[in-house]
Design an enzyme around this catalytic site. Structure first.
Site, PDB file in Angstrom:
ATOM      1  N   LYS A  52      83.143 -26.971  -3.676  1.00  0.00           N
ATOM      2  CA  LYS A  52      84.521 -26.554  -3.408  1.00  0.00           C
ATOM      3  C   LYS A  52      85.288 -26.210  -4.676  1.00  0.00           C
ATOM      4  O   LYS A  52      86.292 -25.510  -4.622  1.00  0.00           O
ATOM      5  CB  LYS A  52      85.236 -27.643  -2.621  1.00  0.00           C
ATOM      6  CG  LYS A  52      84.613 -27.796  -1.248  1.00  0.00           C
ATOM      7  CD  LYS A  52      85.159 -28.974  -0.491  1.00  0.00           C
ATOM      8  CE  LYS A  52      84.573 -29.032   0.896  1.00  0.00           C
ATOM      9  NZ  LYS A  52      83.120 -29.379   0.864  1.00  0.00           N
TER      10      LYS A  52
HETATM   11  C1  PLP Z   1      82.362 -28.991   1.986  1.00  0.00           C
HETATM   12  C2  PLP Z   1      80.943 -29.262   1.942  1.00  0.00           C
HETATM   13  C3  PLP Z   1      80.095 -28.864   2.986  1.00  0.00           C
HETATM   14  C4  PLP Z   1      80.588 -28.153   4.203  1.00  0.00           C
HETATM   15  O1  PLP Z   1      81.023 -26.858   3.899  1.00  0.00           O
HETATM   16  P1  PLP Z   1      81.752 -25.959   4.996  1.00  0.00           P
HETATM   17  O2  PLP Z   1      82.070 -24.697   4.303  1.00  0.00           O
HETATM   18  O3  PLP Z   1      82.975 -26.738   5.386  1.00  0.00           O
HETATM   19  O4  PLP Z   1      80.826 -25.793   6.125  1.00  0.00           O
HETATM   20  C5  PLP Z   1      78.741 -29.164   2.892  1.00  0.00           C
HETATM   21  N1  PLP Z   1      78.240 -29.799   1.829  1.00  0.00           N
HETATM   22  C6  PLP Z   1      79.022 -30.190   0.791  1.00  0.00           C
HETATM   23  C7  PLP Z   1      78.400 -30.939  -0.353  1.00  0.00           C
HETATM   24  C8  PLP Z   1      80.387 -29.934   0.802  1.00  0.00           C
HETATM   25  O5  PLP Z   1      81.159 -30.305  -0.226  1.00  0.00           O
END
Ligand code: PLP
Length: 406
Positions: A113
């Site tokens: 993120k």
């Molecule tokens: C946020 C996150 C996800 C999920 O991602 P989405 O885009 O919400 O489907 C999966 N794995 C990790 C490590 C994350 O930080």
């Protein structure tokens, strides 16, 4: 570029409007009114770009120079990635058997993120500075989002951030990442309950339109279009790194397995695909498997409870970005999307119409994977023939606290 709501009942907005809105006023999510189609020539040109430059080109397509002139945009994006620990920002590691892993974890908090939030925060500050405005970001988190959101806006003068974290449900590192940032504009509260329970008061706050307006509140989770936009870049980047040549007709397909929670990353992949990137998407979930059931059987329904797993970022009940995918796959049909989502909100259970479900199986073509993450990861990590541990030449080992030696 204009943005419309997936539910078709809200006035269209420009990028700035979408960035500051979160949900559209009709409860839908913002999507580009028209997706640019990329020809082979553009893809060839993009294939030579660095990751930040790729993000820059994508953003330029979807923001428009009348809102942010190209040079400014370029500075913002490069500034956003300046704190990444890997010089490429995103790196593709080649494993055995033709498998590759896209390393999305080189940002300050180690969460993927960081990639989209660092750019989104820059875009946010650009508009706030220009309009002499201030916002308060409110985030509920199960871990990754909180840390990455704090990191992206800490110290920013036009942004305050309030993070609610579910006490005892985040990892120790995440909790420390969130609670040890000593900046005036960062406030973090631990609350009782899990992350779904925590979402309820936050949702209630955002439904109080007058309150939100009075206090200039906004959200930074992946209902925000800007995050989905930036996340498209790593699908392109992965594709270009994986194909040996773009000189063949038709362009070779690449299969991308997407670990899925709220389906932001998956939605980004679907949009990239619609713009002409020849990827096949495979969704990977853990035992919280609503997306798997949706893709395989058209069964978009809540399960009884969230089951906590080691992959807590994927422990999600309501993958809200599926609404963007429904809209895309129904050929931007907001009536169909609205009916589906409203029924889901009423009954927490929808069966997708046949036609829509068959589109899902065309686009998300591989079988979706429904497995225990902890079982496969350590094997892959420990195998000395895989080079996952390696950082780029010249870098010393990775440390948990990147700045501790400075
Ligand atoms: C946020 C996150 C996800 C999920 O991602 P989405 O885009 O919400 O489907 C999966 N794995 C990790 C490590 C994350 O930080």
């Amino acid at each position: 570029m204009w943005y419309v709501s997936t539910r078709g009942m809200a006035p269209r907005v420009d990028f700035e409007g979408a960035l500051f809105s979160g949900y559209a006023p009709d409860g839908g999510l913002f999507m580009p009114e028209k997706l640019p189609q990329l020809d082979r020539e553009t893809l060839c040109r993009w294939s030579a770009l660095s990751y930040p430059s790729l993000v820059m080109e994508l953003c330029a397509l979807f923001i428009g120079p009348e809102l942010i002139p190209r040079d400014d945009l370029n500075d913002l994006i490069h500034q956003g990635f300046s704190r990444f620990r890997h010089r490429e920002v995103v790196h593709l590691s080649r494993l055995r058997n033709g498998l590759n892993v896209l390393e999305l974890w080189h940002g300050a908090t180690y969460a993927f993120k960081d990639l989209s939030l660092c750019c989104t925060a820059q875009l946010l500050q650009y508009f706030l500075e220009k309009r002499k405005k201030h916002v308060t970001v409110v985030v509920g988190t199960s871990g990754d989002t909180g840390s990455a959101a704090i990191e992206s806006v800490q110290g920013a003068k036009n942004v305050d951030i309030i993070v609610l974290l579910p006490k005892g449900h985040c990892t120790k590192i995440q909790e420390l990442q969130m609670t040890t940032v000593w900046k005036e504009n960062v406030r973090v509260f631990a609350v009782e309950g899990n992350s779904d329970e925590l979402d309820k008061p936050i949702k209630a706050v955002f439904e109080d339109v007058a309150f939100v307006k009075k206090h200039n509140l906004m959200s930074l989770n992946s209902i925000n279009w800007s995050r989905v936009l930036v996340q498209m870049a790593h699908h392109f980047f992965a594709y270009f790194q994986c194909v040996p040549s773009l000189d063949v007709h038709p362009l070779p397909p690449v299969e991308v397995v997407v670990p899925t929670g709220a389906a932001g990353n998956l939605a980004a992949g679907c949009i990239a695909q619609r713009m002409g990137l020849p990827i096949r998407l495979v969704t990977a979930v853990n035992c919280n498997d609503i997306i798997h059931r949706t893709v395989q059987h058209g069964d978009f329904s809540l399960s009884e409870t969230i089951k906590p797993t080691l992959a807590s970022a994927m422990d999600i009940q309501v993958p809200y970005n599926m609404e963007r995918i429904f809209w895309l796959l129904s050929d931007c049909n907001s009536q169909v999307t609205r009916a589906l989502m409203e029924q889901f909100e009423r009954t927490q259970s929808v069966h997708l119409p046949k036609e829509l479900q068959s589109k899902h199986s065309q686009v998300l073509s591989g079988p979706s994977l429904c497995s225990q993450v902890p079982r496969s990861c350590p094997d892959c990590w420990a195998d000395p023939r895989n080079s996952l541990r390696d950082l780029s030449p010249g870098e010393k080992g990775d440390t948990l606290y990147p700045n501790e030696e400075e």
